[in-house]
Design an enzyme around this catalytic site. Structure first.
Site, mmCIF file in Angstrom:
data_model
loop_
_atom_site.group_PDB
_atom_site.id
_atom_site.type_symbol
_atom_site.label_atom_id
_atom_site.label_comp_id
_atom_site.label_asym_id
_atom_site.label_seq_id
_atom_site.Cartn_x
_atom_site.Cartn_y
_atom_site.Cartn_z
ATOM 1 N N CYS A 29 0.894 -1.177 -0.257
ATOM 2 C CA CYS A 29 -0.064 -0.083 0.127
ATOM 3 C C CYS A 29 0.862 1.362 -0.019
ATOM 4 O O CYS A 29 1.325 1.627 1.058
ATOM 5 C CB CYS A 29 -0.669 0.001 1.156
ATOM 6 N N CYS A 32 0.139 3.984 2.603
ATOM 7 C CA CYS A 32 0.447 3.599 3.764
ATOM 8 C C CYS A 32 1.795 3.994 4.280
ATOM 9 O O CYS A 32 2.132 4.405 5.271
ATOM 10 C CB CYS A 32 0.327 1.833 3.950
#
Length: 101
Positions: A29, A32
């Protein structure tokens, strides 16, 4: 930052004596990864404990808290989630949504 797992989640989060922000994230991700420096700044400036939970390794906790998108940040107080922020945000916006501004 604390590394959270299914094994230590109850002790580190649900029985914590102070508020803790849980970052639900995954290796794949990109947003993230973008939020990590912002979380480090918030941790340093506000003294807020932050725990990181890898959702690929612990999907049961992701399901328990209804996390559908990453990153999701849940602020826990007294063992209960009290605020949720979804997505990477600049520090000022994130702090405001968490009630830290």
């Amino acid at each position: 930052m604390i590394t959270l797992t299914a094994e230590n989640f109850d002790e580190q989060v649900l029985r914590a004596g102070e508020p803790i922000l849980v970052d639900f994230w995954a290796e794949w991700c990109p947003p993230c990864r973008m939020v990590v420096p912002v979380l480090e700044q918030i941790e340093a400036e506000h003294g807020l404990a932050i725990g990181k939970l890898n959702t690929d390794e612990h999907p049961e906790l992701m399901a328990r808290y209804g996390v559908m998108s990453l990153p999701t940040l849940l602020l826990f107080e007294n063992g209960e989630p009290v605020r949720q922020v979804v997505g990477a945000k600049p520090k000022r916006l994130l702090a405001g949504e968490l009630g830290l501004a």
